[in-house]
Write an enzyme that holds these catalytic residues in place. Structure first.
Site, PDB file in Angstrom:
ATOM      1  N   ASP A 357       0.826  -1.193   0.000  1.00 42.31           N
ATOM      2  CA  ASP A 357       0.000   0.000   0.000  1.00 42.31           C
ATOM      3  C   ASP A 357       0.872   1.260   0.000  1.00 42.31           C
ATOM      4  O   ASP A 357       1.748   1.423   0.858  1.00 42.31           O
ATOM      5  CB  ASP A 357      -0.909  -0.020   1.244  1.00 42.31           C
ATOM      6  CG  ASP A 357      -1.931   1.086   1.244  1.00 42.31           C
ATOM      7  OD1 ASP A 357      -2.895   0.999   0.476  1.00 42.31           O
ATOM      8  OD2 ASP A 357      -1.762   2.045   2.028  1.00 42.31           O
ATOM      9  N   GLU A 386       1.266  -0.537  -5.166  1.00 43.38           N
ATOM     10  CA  GLU A 386       0.051   0.251  -5.330  1.00 43.38           C
ATOM     11  C   GLU A 386       0.469   1.714  -5.234  1.00 43.38           C
ATOM     12  O   GLU A 386       0.398   2.339  -4.183  1.00 43.38           O
ATOM     13  CB  GLU A 386      -0.976  -0.108  -4.242  1.00 43.38           C
ATOM     14  CG  GLU A 386      -2.324   0.568  -4.435  1.00 43.38           C
ATOM     15  CD  GLU A 386      -2.575   1.729  -3.484  1.00 43.38           C
ATOM     16  OE1 GLU A 386      -3.650   2.331  -3.581  1.00 43.38           O
ATOM     17  OE2 GLU A 386      -1.711   2.025  -2.648  1.00 43.38           O
TER      18      GLU A 386
END
Length: 639
Positions: A357, A386
């Site tokens: 993330d 990401e």
């Protein structure tokens, strides 16, 4: 390298070697002797350009460099040939050659090579005829022996070791399915568990996916917890965001008690493996205010002047339920070691794929170190970045070691933009280090195109992502059930987002796209042309609303041609102008194409062929080119 050497060599001949080795546990600072390198002779092409290759047979990191030197023996042979052609006296030249061979004998270990070199030296110095001695000097065997043992005085080695990372096949070709475990319950009266996810695996496997990705499964904090649809204050029963990691029940190495236990996750990993799936976990380096790290290591967080810890912000957004780590802390070394241990903890429990993330909000040196450390011992680990951020930052993360990356695909909707973007991803130097993973939607991204394009938009984006990119994924069940209502106009947030509440899905709804998804994944698996990114080729179309592209294996035995209507509201038609060589089609004979989605067959001829696509029926053709010299049995199909 050759230019640097050439500044001092004039007309002398140059030789070059490619040096390579598997890095293993070695770091760039380890002492590596010459014996640790494999050598490959480089072939001269033209104008100071050389070429060589080496095989890679193990996962992990290889390094290579180049060595070049003035080759005195090769220079001598070159000059000898010119003198012989000019019918000059070469007796002295032959003696010079014998001296060069004598020097090589001193460098060669005792054995057959040294014996053969002595024989050549004696013949060059003998009373044999000039013709016989000259023939010996030009023997290929002597050139090989001298290449192997000849002196390499003043050899120059390129000062940098260049890396090559060898990944497993799933890094190159994969299909991802994302789901929230707490929304997996078949019973609307309770939230889902990891056991419910295990029970959902037959559904995911039947869709044809090979990676099941779960958002964070860790305990969720209560302090600052957000309510449904991200309202600032939670109400009784609100479950909070899975990315607000940590509570009294534990942190990044624990599982939320409502979902199950660490052992349950291990069972899920094993159950995935039994069905040909792999589990991908989400790693988000941030903490809820209730995370054990906050109390045990307050030095890892940034403190405001009033003594409180700084929560995350992206003005005007505030994330009171999340504390970011302070990577500028003086205790950075202990922080780095602990964060690495999170990956290792889950790797020990069988997880080998991680979606990371927001990696762009952490320091580059941290990722380079962490990924290198993890992959030293576990080279089969896959890291998906990401990072929806600036292009150069995304590219740099890939260079630092991330295996795959999210892309801007979700926002490329017209034919021109898609062509330009995927040309950049697959036909420029970027292809050497950046592997795109195309997602039409995520829990954070419900594009305007999907909000207002209806079912045709979902079909179109699915076909594009599954055929343009070798790696793709969808966030389900929102995708197959065509969830398209935004939180508010202009927002890309879902109304009733699973990030903040439990949802229950009717997977058997008659309007589900599950059959189309399953068929596309079967098509992907059956056709090796779709397993790569580098072979993407775009074809001209006389209608700017149509996009035509193909992928083919190197021998053209498998070729897939796609034509997509990027206008999801209107029927579009036009003439596709094919580069026939790229799809292995004959230039002057009819050939057939088989639509792998509908089963229809078409007889085409030549480079110009007509296509018409109604998006309400199906917005694309996925065509297998049936070569004239192959039988139907030779062609892979989606069956």
């Amino acid at each position: 390298l050759v230019v640097a050497v050439g500044e001092h060599v004039g007309l002398d001949e140059i030789s070059c070697d490619l040096l390579w080795r598997h890095a293993g546990r070695q770091t760039p600072h380890d002492d590596v002797g010459e014996a640790d390198w494999h050598r490959v002779e480089m072939t001269f092409l033209v104008n100071d350009r050389w070429r060589a290759s080496f095989p890679v047979t193990e996962l992990g990191r290889y390094v290579y460099t180049v060595s070049g030197w003035v080759d005195r023996f090769k220079t001598w042979v070159h000059d000898l040939q010119k003198r012989l052609e000019a019918d000059q006296d070469v007796r002295i030249d032959l003696l010079i050659g014998a001296d060069l061979v004598d020097e090589a004998i001193g460098l060669a270990a005792e054995g057959p090579d040294a014996q053969r070199l002595r024989a050549y030296r004696e013949l060059l110095r003998s009373d044999a005829s000039i013709h016989e001695r000259s023939l010996a000097a030009l023997q290929d065997e002597l050139a090989i022996l001298m290449r192997r043992h000849g002196p390499r005085r003043f050899a120059t080695i390129y000062q940098h070791e260049l890396p090559v990372t060898v990944d497993r096949e799933r890094a190159r070709f994969s299909s991802w399915y994302e789901m929230f475990p707490r929304s997996a319950s078949p019973d609307p009266s309770r939230p889902g568990t990891l056991q419910d996810v295990i029970d959902r695996l037959p559904y995911v496997a039947a869709l044809g996916f090979d990676v099941l990705y779960l958002p964070p499964v860790h305990p969720i904090g209560e302090t600052g917890r957000k309510g449904r649809d991200n309202v600032p204050s939670a109400q009784q029963g609100d479950v909070g965001s899975p990315w607000a990691i940590g509570s009294r029940h534990g942190g990044h190495k624990d599982v939320h008690p409502d979902l199950g236990t660490v052992h349950d996750l291990e069972r899920l990993v094993a159950a995935c493996r039994e069905r040909g799936l792999e589990l991908a976990m989400d790693i988000a380096f941030q903490c809820s205010p209730d995370h054990p790290y906050v109390h045990e290591h307050p030095e890892w967080f940034k403190h405001r002047p009033d003594g409180t810890i700084q929560y995350a912000e992206n003005p005007p957004k505030k994330y009171q339920d999340i504390y970011p780590f302070d990577f500028e802390t003086e205790a950075w070394e202990s922080l780095w070691v602990e964060l690495k241990s999170i990956f290792l903890f889950w790797i020990e429990r069988g997880v080998r794929i991680f979606r990371v993330d927001n990696p762009h909000t952490k320091p580059f040196p941290f990722w380079e170190w962490l990924i290198g450390e993890v992959r030293h011992d576990h080279p089969d680990t896959i890291f998906l970045a990401e990072a929806f951020t600036r292009p150069k930052v995304m590219a740099q993360l890939a260079k630092l070691g991330f295996t795959q990356s999210y892309t801007y695909f979700a926002w490329r909707n017209d034919a021109w933009s898609l062509r330009e973007y995927f040309t950049q991803l697959t036909q420029t130097p970027m292809v050497e280090y950046f592997r795109p993973n195309a997602w039409p939607n995520t829990p954070d991204i419900l594009t305007e195109h999907l909000q207002y394009g209806g079912r045709p938009a979902f079909m179109q984006r699915l076909i594009l992502s599954a055929t343009l990119a070798a790696n793709y994924g969808i966030y389900g069940p929102t995708f197959e059930l065509q969830e398209h209502v935004a939180l508010r106009p202009g927002s890309e947030e879902y109304l009733g987002s699973e990030k903040y509440q439990v949802r229950h899905w009717d997977l058997d709804r008659p309007d589900s796209l599950r059959d189309l998804i399953a068929r596309l994944n079967r098509i992907r698996r059956a056709n090796p042309a779709l397993h790569h990114d580098r072979n993407l080729h775009f074809h001209a179309v006389d209608n700017p609303a149509l996009l035509a592209y193909s992928k083919a294996t190197a021998d053209r035995s498998n070729a897939i041609l796609c034509v997509v209507n990027t206008d999801v509201h209107n029927t579009q038609s036009g003439w596709v102008h094919l580069d026939l060589d790229d799809i292995g089609a004959p230039p002057d004979h009819a050939f057939h194409v088989h639509d792998l989605i509908t089963g229809s067959r078409y007889a085409w001829q030549g480079s110009a062929n007509y296509v018409e696509l109604n998006p309400q029926v199906l917005p694309a053709h996925v065509l297998q080119v049936l070569a004239e010299n192959r039988t139907e049995r030779d062609h892979p199909t989606y069956r």
